[in-house]
Design a protein around this motif. Structure first.
Motif, PDB file in Angstrom:
ATOM      1  N   GLU A   1       0.842  -1.204   0.000  1.00 22.70           N
ATOM      2  CA  GLU A   1       0.000   0.000   0.000  1.00 22.70           C
ATOM      3  C   GLU A   1       0.871   1.246   0.000  1.00 22.70           C
ATOM      4  O   GLU A   1       2.071   1.184   0.290  1.00 22.70           O
ATOM      5  CB  GLU A   1      -0.943   0.014   1.205  1.00 22.70           C
ATOM      6  N   ILE A   2       0.236   2.353  -0.346  1.00 22.07           N
ATOM      7  CA  ILE A   2       0.934   3.627  -0.313  1.00 22.07           C
ATOM      8  C   ILE A   2       1.104   4.053   1.136  1.00 22.07           C
ATOM      9  O   ILE A   2       0.143   4.055   1.902  1.00 22.07           O
ATOM     10  CB  ILE A   2       0.155   4.683  -1.116  1.00 22.07           C
ATOM     11  N   VAL A   3       2.352   4.351   1.513  1.00 16.99           N
ATOM     12  CA  VAL A   3       2.614   4.698   2.907  1.00 16.99           C
ATOM     13  C   VAL A   3       3.093   6.141   3.073  1.00 16.99           C
ATOM     14  O   VAL A   3       3.234   6.628   4.191  1.00 16.99           O
ATOM     15  CB  VAL A   3       3.652   3.748   3.557  1.00 16.99           C
ATOM     16  N   GLY A   4       3.370   6.782   1.947  1.00 20.27           N
ATOM     17  CA  GLY A   4       3.876   8.143   2.073  1.00 20.27           C
ATOM     18  C   GLY A   4       3.749   8.918   0.781  1.00 20.27           C
ATOM     19  O   GLY A   4       3.368   8.375  -0.264  1.00 20.27           O
ATOM     20  N   LEU A   5       4.041  10.210   0.887  1.00 17.52           N
ATOM     21  CA  LEU A   5       4.061  11.081  -0.282  1.00 17.52           C
ATOM     22  C   LEU A   5       5.258  12.001  -0.134  1.00 17.52           C
ATOM     23  O   LEU A   5       5.605  12.410   0.976  1.00 17.52           O
ATOM     24  CB  LEU A   5       2.784  11.932  -0.338  1.00 17.52           C
ATOM     25  N   GLU A   6       5.891  12.311  -1.274  1.00 21.13           N
ATOM     26  CA  GLU A   6       6.972  13.294  -1.235  1.00 21.13           C
ATOM     27  C   GLU A   6       6.482  14.573  -1.897  1.00 21.13           C
ATOM     28  O   GLU A   6       5.947  14.540  -3.005  1.00 21.13           O
ATOM     29  CB  GLU A   6       8.217  12.783  -1.974  1.00 21.13           C
ATOM     30  N   ALA A   7       6.667  15.691  -1.196  1.00 18.27           N
ATOM     31  CA  ALA A   7       6.278  16.991  -1.749  1.00 18.27           C
ATOM     32  C   ALA A   7       7.416  17.524  -2.620  1.00 18.27           C
ATOM     33  O   ALA A   7       8.565  17.559  -2.195  1.00 18.27           O
ATOM     34  CB  ALA A   7       5.991  17.964  -0.613  1.00 18.27           C
ATOM     35  N   LEU A   8       7.075  17.896  -3.855  1.00 16.63           N
ATOM     36  CA  LEU A   8       8.069  18.430  -4.793  1.00 16.63           C
ATOM     37  C   LEU A   8       7.567  19.782  -5.296  1.00 16.63           C
ATOM     38  O   LEU A   8       6.432  19.888  -5.770  1.00 16.63           O
ATOM     39  CB  LEU A   8       8.264  17.448  -5.953  1.00 16.63           C
ATOM     40  N   VAL A   9       8.408  20.801  -5.179  1.00 11.36           N
ATOM     41  CA  VAL A   9       7.938  22.150  -5.491  1.00 11.36           C
ATOM     42  C   VAL A   9       7.861  22.375  -7.006  1.00 11.36           C
ATOM     43  O   VAL A   9       8.651  21.823  -7.779  1.00 11.36           O
ATOM     44  CB  VAL A   9       8.841  23.202  -4.801  1.00 11.36           C
ATOM     45  N   ARG A  10       6.866  23.142  -7.408  1.00  9.80           N
ATOM     46  CA  ARG A  10       6.678  23.527  -8.814  1.00  9.80           C
ATOM     47  C   ARG A  10       6.450  25.029  -8.868  1.00  9.80           C
ATOM     48  O   ARG A  10       5.855  25.605  -7.953  1.00  9.80           O
ATOM     49  CB  ARG A  10       5.454  22.812  -9.409  1.00  9.80           C
ATOM     50  N   TRP A  11       6.900  25.648  -9.960  1.00  9.20           N
ATOM     51  CA  TRP A  11       6.737  27.083 -10.128  1.00  9.20           C
ATOM     52  C   TRP A  11       5.985  27.339 -11.433  1.00  9.20           C
ATOM     53  O   TRP A  11       6.470  27.006 -12.502  1.00  9.20           O
ATOM     54  CB  TRP A  11       8.118  27.738 -10.143  1.00  9.20           C
ATOM     55  N   HIS A  12       4.816  27.930 -11.299  1.00  2.00           N
ATOM     56  CA  HIS A  12       4.015  28.250 -12.491  1.00  2.00           C
ATOM     57  C   HIS A  12       4.212  29.724 -12.795  1.00  2.00           C
ATOM     58  O   HIS A  12       3.546  30.579 -12.217  1.00  2.00           O
ATOM     59  CB  HIS A  12       2.540  27.941 -12.243  1.00  2.00           C
ATOM     60  N   HIS A  13       5.126  30.012 -13.706  1.00  2.00           N
ATOM     61  CA  HIS A  13       5.418  31.403 -14.031  1.00  2.00           C
ATOM     62  C   HIS A  13       4.431  31.884 -15.084  1.00  2.00           C
ATOM     63  O   HIS A  13       4.147  31.162 -16.046  1.00  2.00           O
ATOM     64  CB  HIS A  13       6.856  31.516 -14.525  1.00  2.00           C
ATOM     65  N   PRO A  14       3.897  33.120 -14.914  1.00  2.00           N
ATOM     66  CA  PRO A  14       2.866  33.586 -15.854  1.00  2.00           C
ATOM     67  C   PRO A  14       3.335  33.601 -17.318  1.00  2.00           C
ATOM     68  O   PRO A  14       2.530  33.325 -18.214  1.00  2.00           O
ATOM     69  CB  PRO A  14       2.535  35.000 -15.364  1.00  2.00           C
ATOM     70  N   GLN A  15       4.594  33.909 -17.581  1.00  2.00           N
ATOM     71  CA  GLN A  15       5.073  33.881 -18.968  1.00  2.00           C
ATOM     72  C   GLN A  15       5.823  32.590 -19.321  1.00  2.00           C
ATOM     73  O   GLN A  15       5.701  32.071 -20.417  1.00  2.00           O
ATOM     74  CB  GLN A  15       6.031  35.050 -19.250  1.00  2.00           C
ATOM     75  N   TRP A  16       6.634  32.127 -18.396  1.00  2.56           N
ATOM     76  CA  TRP A  16       7.529  31.013 -18.730  1.00  2.56           C
ATOM     77  C   TRP A  16       6.881  29.643 -18.592  1.00  2.56           C
ATOM     78  O   TRP A  16       7.459  28.642 -18.977  1.00  2.56           O
ATOM     79  CB  TRP A  16       8.789  31.057 -17.841  1.00  2.56           C
ATOM     80  N   GLY A  17       5.709  29.615 -18.004  1.00  5.17           N
ATOM     81  CA  GLY A  17       5.046  28.322 -17.830  1.00  5.17           C
ATOM     82  C   GLY A  17       5.595  27.571 -16.624  1.00  5.17           C
ATOM     83  O   GLY A  17       6.098  28.175 -15.672  1.00  5.17           O
TER      84      GLY A  17
END
Ligand code: C2E
Ligand code: CA
Ligand code: CA
Length: 293
Positions: free
Chosen positions: A66-82
């Motif tokens: 079963e799933i026992v954990g999650l890893e948080a990974l940061v994302r950046w949504h830039h208005p121009q650069w995507g």
């Protein structure tokens, strides 16, 4: 201004070449330092303008199935650069000191998410965040964690918090080790990320305040066909387990890799084969489907 425009053009070209790397075009477009300046100033806004988000990638326990954990990974949504990936800005954040604010934001956001999942009920999952050396050295990581939990009305006993650190941080000296011991005593689960790629001495491994090793994905490449990688990965699993550590394999993409890891008794797996990093809503749905919500 001119700099921002150059960066825009550069990012546009990078994306249209299907590459997420600025190195590809830097020589003709903008210099490296101009690029860094543009990222730095945009990153300052990103924190204020809510352009950052956390994605979550599941960790699956092979024994419990079963799933026992999650890893948080940061994302950046830039208005121009995507969409920008951490490899494009974490290093710059570290060099400019912006990582402290970013790191606090990550912990706060992760705690808010934990609180939401806690209210849903079900089995508590371990939520891991990546921390930079900076955050271990500046000494307020534990206080940030404690006050974040307080703000979100969570008791430390109600959550399972993981911290991914790198091998090289362990070289930083006694202060870092002391910080890690305090974090661990508080209940944080400490994992050495990319294990095998740094310089930790095997002699000291048994004395380190660490709960788990995450095998560097380079050692999973072409397993089981690459016999060197096969030997190294098998050795890490058996050595780590003899020392009482949890062994995690990440970057698991093929069923052949999975079969190898099961055969050798690896504890947890993480990778595209199990699930890609996903936005919070999708992670919530996944947990509900797994009877964890
Ligand atoms: P990491 O901690 O080693 O995270 C694993 C990376 O591998 C993630 O890249 C993930 O998306 C990717 N990945 C997961 N499964 C697979 C797979 O099966 N195949 C392949 N090819 N890749 C896979 P991501 O999200 O781009 O993050 C890159 C690095 O940036 C992370 O490496 C971590 O060191 C750093 N990072 C991410 N989020 C944060 C953060 O909030 N704070 C800090 N300080 N660093 C972060
Ligand atoms: Ca990690
Ligand atoms: Ca890793």
């Amino acid at each position: 201004d001119a700099l921002a425009q150059a960066a825009d053009t550069a990012m546009y070209r990078a994306k249209s070449h299907g590459r997420n790397s600025y190195e590809f075009f830097t020589p003709e477009m903008v210099t490296h330092s101009q690029w860094r300046l543009a990222i730095e100033s945009a990153l300052r806004h990103a924190l204020e303008q809510n352009e950052l988000s956390l994605y979550y990638q599941p960790l699956y326990n092979l024994n419990r199935r079963e799933i026992v954990g999650l890893e948080a990974l940061v994302r950046w949504h830039h208005p121009q650069w995507g969409l920008l990936l951490p490899d494009q800005f974490i290093e710059i954040a570290e060099e400019t000191g912006l990582i402290d604010g970013l790191g606090d934001w990550v912990i706060n956001t992760a705690c808010a998410q934990l609180a939401e999942w806690h209210r849903m009920g079900g089995k508590p999952l371990r939520l891991s965040v990546n921390v930079s050396g900076h955050q271990l050295i500046n000494g307020h990581l534990l206080e940030t964690l404690q006050s974040s939990l307080l703000v979100h009305e969570l008791e430390p006993s109600e959550v399972r918090f993981g911290l991914d650190i790198t091998e090289n941080m362990l070289q930083a000296g006694d202060d870092v080790l002391k910080t890690l011991r305090r974090l661990r005593a508080w209940g944080a689960n400490i994992t050495i990320d990319d294990f095998g790629s740094g310089y930790s001495s095997l002699r000291h491994l048994k004395d380190l305040p660490v709960d788990a090793l995450k095998i560097d994905p380079v050692f999973l490449k072409d397993i089981p066909f690459d016999t060197d990688n096969y030997a190294i990965a098998a050795a890490i699993i058996s050595m780590g387990q003899s020392l009482g550590m949890n062994i995690i394999a990440e970057g698991v993409e093929t069923t052949e890799q999975l079969a190898f890891l099961e055969l050798h008794g690896c504890d947890e797996v993480q990778g595209y084969l199990i699930g890609k990093p996903m936005p919070a809503e999708q992670a919530t749905r996944l947990m509900r489907d797994n009877g964890q919500g």
